[in-house]
Design a protein around this motif. Sequence first.
Motif, PDB file in Angstrom:
ATOM      1  N   LEU A   1       7.785 -11.162   7.699  1.00  0.00           N
ATOM      2  CA  LEU A   1       6.996 -10.226   6.884  1.00  0.00           C
ATOM      3  C   LEU A   1       5.510 -10.581   6.922  1.00  0.00           C
ATOM      4  CD1 LEU A   1       7.116  -7.789   4.982  1.00  0.00           C
ATOM      5  CD2 LEU A   1       7.326  -9.388   3.078  1.00  0.00           C
ATOM      6  N   ARG A   2       4.681  -9.605   7.297  1.00  0.00           N
ATOM      7  CA  ARG A   2       3.225  -9.823   7.359  1.00  0.00           C
ATOM      8  C   ARG A   2       2.470  -9.059   6.272  1.00  0.00           C
ATOM      9  NH1 ARG A   2       5.068 -13.024   9.769  1.00  0.00           N
ATOM     10  NH2 ARG A   2       4.866 -13.704  11.943  1.00  0.00           N
ATOM     11  N   TRP A   3       2.994  -7.893   5.889  1.00  0.00           N
ATOM     12  CA  TRP A   3       2.250  -7.045   4.953  1.00  0.00           C
ATOM     13  C   TRP A   3       3.168  -6.481   3.874  1.00  0.00           C
ATOM     14  CZ3 TRP A   3       2.100  -6.123  10.323  1.00  0.00           C
ATOM     15  CH2 TRP A   3       0.931  -6.555  10.968  1.00  0.00           C
ATOM     16  N   ILE A   4       2.641  -6.419   2.674  1.00  0.00           N
ATOM     17  CA  ILE A   4       3.324  -5.756   1.553  1.00  0.00           C
ATOM     18  C   ILE A   4       2.395  -4.640   1.084  1.00  0.00           C
ATOM     19  CG2 ILE A   4       4.270  -6.018  -0.770  1.00  0.00           C
ATOM     20  CD1 ILE A   4       4.436  -9.107  -0.125  1.00  0.00           C
ATOM     21  N   LEU A   5       2.797  -3.403   1.335  1.00  0.00           N
ATOM     22  CA  LEU A   5       1.955  -2.267   0.969  1.00  0.00           C
ATOM     23  C   LEU A   5       2.511  -1.594  -0.277  1.00  0.00           C
ATOM     24  CD1 LEU A   5       2.373  -2.246   4.347  1.00  0.00           C
ATOM     25  CD2 LEU A   5       0.573  -0.549   4.113  1.00  0.00           C
ATOM     26  N   CYS A   6       1.621  -1.207  -1.184  1.00  0.00           N
ATOM     27  CA  CYS A   6       2.058  -0.495  -2.383  1.00  0.00           C
ATOM     28  C   CYS A   6       1.394   0.865  -2.440  1.00  0.00           C
ATOM     29  CB  CYS A   6       1.728  -1.308  -3.634  1.00  0.00           C
ATOM     30  SG  CYS A   6       2.698  -2.833  -3.726  1.00  0.00           S
ATOM     31  N   THR A   7       2.209   1.903  -2.669  1.00  0.00           N
ATOM     32  CA  THR A   7       1.655   3.263  -2.727  1.00  0.00           C
ATOM     33  C   THR A   7       0.811   3.452  -3.987  1.00  0.00           C
ATOM     34  OG1 THR A   7       3.671   4.082  -3.813  1.00  0.00           O
ATOM     35  CG2 THR A   7       3.546   4.306  -1.401  1.00  0.00           C
TER      36      THR A   7
ATOM     37  N   GLY B   1      -3.218  -2.249  -0.784  1.00  0.00           N
ATOM     38  CA  GLY B   1      -3.121  -1.070  -1.642  1.00  0.00           C
ATOM     39  C   GLY B   1      -4.440  -0.890  -2.361  1.00  0.00           C
ATOM     40  N   MET B   2      -4.380  -0.217  -3.497  1.00  0.00           N
ATOM     41  CA  MET B   2      -5.559  -0.073  -4.354  1.00  0.00           C
ATOM     42  C   MET B   2      -5.225  -0.709  -5.695  1.00  0.00           C
ATOM     43  SD  MET B   2      -6.899   3.805  -3.686  1.00  0.00           S
ATOM     44  CE  MET B   2      -7.696   4.269  -2.144  1.00  0.00           C
ATOM     45  N   PRO B   3      -6.187  -1.429  -6.305  1.00  0.00           N
ATOM     46  CA  PRO B   3      -5.883  -2.086  -7.575  1.00  0.00           C
ATOM     47  C   PRO B   3      -5.561  -1.077  -8.675  1.00  0.00           C
ATOM     48  CG  PRO B   3      -8.203  -2.362  -6.974  1.00  0.00           C
ATOM     49  CD  PRO B   3      -7.552  -1.673  -5.832  1.00  0.00           C
ATOM     50  N   ALA B   4      -4.918  -1.580  -9.740  1.00  0.00           N
ATOM     51  CA  ALA B   4      -4.515  -0.715 -10.856  1.00  0.00           C
ATOM     52  C   ALA B   4      -5.747  -0.228 -11.610  1.00  0.00           C
ATOM     53  CB  ALA B   4      -3.600  -1.487 -11.791  1.00  0.00           C
ATOM     54  N   PRO B   5      -5.787   1.076 -11.939  1.00  0.00           N
ATOM     55  CA  PRO B   5      -6.857   1.554 -12.820  1.00  0.00           C
ATOM     56  C   PRO B   5      -6.635   1.000 -14.224  1.00  0.00           C
ATOM     57  CG  PRO B   5      -5.291   3.314 -12.353  1.00  0.00           C
ATOM     58  CD  PRO B   5      -4.864   2.135 -11.544  1.00  0.00           C
ATOM     59  N   PRO B   6      -7.689   0.974 -15.063  1.00  0.00           N
ATOM     60  CA  PRO B   6      -7.581   0.281 -16.347  1.00  0.00           C
ATOM     61  C   PRO B   6      -6.700   0.975 -17.375  1.00  0.00           C
ATOM     62  CG  PRO B   6      -9.728   1.338 -16.103  1.00  0.00           C
ATOM     63  CD  PRO B   6      -9.035   1.485 -14.790  1.00  0.00           C
TER      64      PRO B   6
END
Length: 280
Positions: A69-75, A98-103
């Motif tokens: 495993l090289r990458w863990i992508l989150c939608t 991915g993109m970080p969680a909005p606040p």
Amino acid sequence: METVKPIIAGEVVRLSPLVRRVTAPNPGMMTGPGTNTYIVGNDVLAVIDPGPVSEPHFDRIRELVGDRLRWILCTHTHLDHSPGARALQAATHAQTIGMPAPPHGSQDVSFFPDRIFKHGDVIEGGDFTLRGIHTPGHASNHLCFLLEPEKLLFTGDHIMQGSTVVITPPDGDMIEYLQSLDSLLALDVVRVAPGHGHPIETPHEEARRLIAHRLKREQKIIAAFSGRNPATIDELVPVAYADTSPKLHPVARRSLHAHLIKLERDGQVRQVGEHWTLRS
Ligand SMILES: [Zn+2]
């Protein structure tokens, strides 16, 4: 007619030469049969949406990826999609993307990706490429991932199979959701692999159907003002969603709110306090 096998948690299903699916044991009203985790590649591997924190699901993914495993992508960072990334990364040292969680909203703030993907960013595996497509709407930080060699699009919760995507303001945005669906029509895709449910073999038709469905719902909301103008959201829900089980109304309420915000931006309704007025 070909019968579709039901989705069973923990069962590994090969969807294509490059893609396997294993579903987390978190079935429910919002998650259908559970969250789909996808494993991409045959040499070095990427995991898309490791799912919720779940020991059996973690063990299953570990078993499937071994040391490749090289990458863990989150939608996106809703709690049924990204929290599994933490333990998986600790065990494999794969890079999170991915993109970080909005606040705001119930987001997985523990997910802060090693690599923040922007629209169009790509990872290159040995036998695949994955391209990020920013699709805000269900969540502001939502990405779809395009597996270019197979023209297959991982859609997370942007397009689900078997249940309707909920748009929860303020992070969920109906205008953006419709625009993001429209943007998929320009992509060269032949198949959708959703975050919940079975693959969809007609991506463009599905995007058009979903847009039409939302616009029809919008018309029902406008019609619901008849005899009650101004009205509160709670007054509008049972009328605008009369065709939907009352059990779903608490969830429908959020999407209705998202529709009203869209209609307000379109200049068709106005909010004063708890009340919404349809403008003549
Ligand atoms: Zn989900």
